[in-house]
Motif scaffolding. Sequence first.
Motif, PDB file in Angstrom:
ATOM      1  N   ALA A  16       0.774  -1.133  -0.066  1.00 32.81           N
ATOM      2  CA  ALA A  16       0.185  -0.042   0.082  1.00 32.81           C
ATOM      3  C   ALA A  16       0.916   1.307   0.028  1.00 32.81           C
ATOM      4  O   ALA A  16       0.556   2.093  -0.594  1.00 32.81           O
ATOM      5  CB  ALA A  16      -1.019  -0.131   1.266  1.00 32.81           C
ATOM      6  N   GLU A  17       2.003   1.154   0.711  1.00 29.50           N
ATOM      7  CA  GLU A  17       2.823   2.481   0.624  1.00 29.50           C
ATOM      8  C   GLU A  17       3.347   2.447  -0.562  1.00 29.50           C
ATOM      9  O   GLU A  17       3.645   3.605  -1.092  1.00 29.50           O
ATOM     10  CB  GLU A  17       4.202   2.191   1.708  1.00 29.50           C
ATOM     11  N   SER A  18       4.206   1.436  -1.086  1.00 30.00           N
ATOM     12  CA  SER A  18       4.606   1.576  -2.479  1.00 30.00           C
ATOM     13  C   SER A  18       3.514   2.026  -3.626  1.00 30.00           C
ATOM     14  O   SER A  18       3.806   3.202  -4.138  1.00 30.00           O
ATOM     15  CB  SER A  18       5.261   0.465  -2.989  1.00 30.00           C
ATOM     16  N   GLU A  19       2.392   1.670  -3.483  1.00 32.86           N
ATOM     17  CA  GLU A  19       1.141   2.208  -4.235  1.00 32.86           C
ATOM     18  C   GLU A  19       1.044   3.680  -4.172  1.00 32.86           C
ATOM     19  O   GLU A  19       0.729   4.363  -5.005  1.00 32.86           O
ATOM     20  CB  GLU A  19      -0.019   1.259  -4.236  1.00 32.86           C
ATOM     21  N   ALA A  20       1.020   4.210  -2.913  1.00 34.79           N
ATOM     22  CA  ALA A  20       0.698   5.537  -2.445  1.00 34.79           C
ATOM     23  C   ALA A  20       1.975   6.430  -3.112  1.00 34.79           C
ATOM     24  O   ALA A  20       1.643   7.492  -3.454  1.00 34.79           O
ATOM     25  CB  ALA A  20       0.753   5.519  -0.902  1.00 34.79           C
ATOM     26  N   GLN A  21       2.994   5.826  -2.924  1.00 33.30           N
ATOM     27  CA  GLN A  21       4.335   6.658  -3.361  1.00 33.30           C
ATOM     28  C   GLN A  21       4.187   6.686  -5.081  1.00 33.30           C
ATOM     29  O   GLN A  21       4.459   7.816  -5.497  1.00 33.30           O
ATOM     30  CB  GLN A  21       5.846   5.894  -2.990  1.00 33.30           C
ATOM     31  N   ARG A  22       3.717   5.457  -5.462  1.00 35.55           N
ATOM     32  CA  ARG A  22       3.341   5.638  -7.136  1.00 35.55           C
ATOM     33  C   ARG A  22       2.505   6.679  -7.621  1.00 35.55           C
ATOM     34  O   ARG A  22       2.714   7.621  -8.416  1.00 35.55           O
ATOM     35  CB  ARG A  22       3.138   4.323  -7.436  1.00 35.55           C
ATOM     36  N   GLU A  26       2.939  10.136  -9.538  1.00 35.52           N
ATOM     37  CA  GLU A  26       2.358  10.365 -10.976  1.00 35.52           C
ATOM     38  C   GLU A  26       1.448  11.837 -10.795  1.00 35.52           C
ATOM     39  O   GLU A  26       1.630  12.440 -11.770  1.00 35.52           O
ATOM     40  CB  GLU A  26       1.180   9.478 -11.005  1.00 35.52           C
ATOM     41  N   ALA A  27       1.020  11.988  -9.369  1.00 38.09           N
ATOM     42  CA  ALA A  27       0.202  13.347  -9.270  1.00 38.09           C
ATOM     43  C   ALA A  27       1.125  14.663  -9.403  1.00 38.09           C
ATOM     44  O   ALA A  27       1.040  15.670 -10.124  1.00 38.09           O
ATOM     45  CB  ALA A  27      -0.401  13.462  -8.030  1.00 38.09           C
ATOM     46  N   ARG A  28       2.516  14.271  -8.780  1.00 38.33           N
ATOM     47  CA  ARG A  28       3.480  15.477  -9.012  1.00 38.33           C
ATOM     48  C   ARG A  28       4.029  15.565 -10.600  1.00 38.33           C
ATOM     49  O   ARG A  28       4.134  16.656 -10.907  1.00 38.33           O
ATOM     50  CB  ARG A  28       5.066  14.960  -8.216  1.00 38.33           C
ATOM     51  N   LYS A  29       4.305  14.317 -11.079  1.00 36.74           N
ATOM     52  CA  LYS A  29       4.604  14.618 -12.688  1.00 36.74           C
ATOM     53  C   LYS A  29       3.403  15.203 -13.497  1.00 36.74           C
ATOM     54  O   LYS A  29       3.591  16.062 -14.180  1.00 36.74           O
ATOM     55  CB  LYS A  29       4.631  13.081 -13.144  1.00 36.74           C
ATOM     56  N   ASP A  33       3.470  18.723 -15.538  1.00 35.35           N
ATOM     57  CA  ASP A  33       3.367  18.803 -16.801  1.00 35.35           C
ATOM     58  C   ASP A  33       2.149  19.921 -16.953  1.00 35.35           C
ATOM     59  O   ASP A  33       2.230  20.871 -18.065  1.00 35.35           O
ATOM     60  CB  ASP A  33       2.766  17.556 -17.284  1.00 35.35           C
ATOM     61  N   ARG A  34       1.053  20.103 -16.217  1.00 35.51           N
ATOM     62  CA  ARG A  34       0.300  21.100 -16.207  1.00 35.51           C
ATOM     63  C   ARG A  34       0.871  22.382 -15.874  1.00 35.51           C
ATOM     64  O   ARG A  34       0.591  23.488 -16.657  1.00 35.51           O
ATOM     65  CB  ARG A  34      -0.757  20.835 -15.216  1.00 35.51           C
ATOM     66  N   LEU A  35       2.000  22.668 -15.035  1.00 35.81           N
ATOM     67  CA  LEU A  35       2.456  23.822 -14.754  1.00 35.81           C
ATOM     68  C   LEU A  35       3.333  24.284 -16.310  1.00 35.81           C
ATOM     69  O   LEU A  35       3.281  25.534 -16.439  1.00 35.81           O
ATOM     70  CB  LEU A  35       3.501  23.763 -13.579  1.00 35.81           C
ATOM     71  N   ARG A  36       3.931  23.366 -16.683  1.00 34.37           N
ATOM     72  CA  ARG A  36       4.672  23.754 -17.935  1.00 34.37           C
ATOM     73  C   ARG A  36       3.695  24.210 -18.885  1.00 34.37           C
ATOM     74  O   ARG A  36       4.032  25.035 -19.850  1.00 34.37           O
ATOM     75  CB  ARG A  36       5.615  22.667 -18.573  1.00 34.37           C
TER      76      ARG A  36
END
Length: 110
Positions: A16-22, A26-29, A33-36
């Motif tokens: 669950a922790e690794s899924e949350a990190q993923r 993805e949200a950060r990426k 992308d939206r900011l760029r």
Amino acid sequence: MQVSPSSDGIQKLLAAESEAQRIVGEARKAKGDRLRQAKAEAEKEIAAYRSEREGAYQKKIAEGSSGSQATFQRLQSETALAVQKIQADVKAKKGEVMDMLMNYVTTVRF
């Protein structure tokens, strides 16, 4: 061994922790992308606005210079008319002034 149920819970927590990190990654990426994309769109809008304002500025400069040319021509014609009027006045009064001067020069008073 009874260790199996607790290690299974730990494994679930790790998964669950690794899924949350993923998901967070993805949200950060996606946010990056939206900011760029927003930055690129803003730069395009800025460039278009700058181009529009520069065009308006150049048009104003062109209008101002043609306006000054028209003003120059108007002043030049007004000056020419004023000079012609003065020359006509001189021509009209020339004989009268010459007679008056001759009268003063030739008249002797005691």
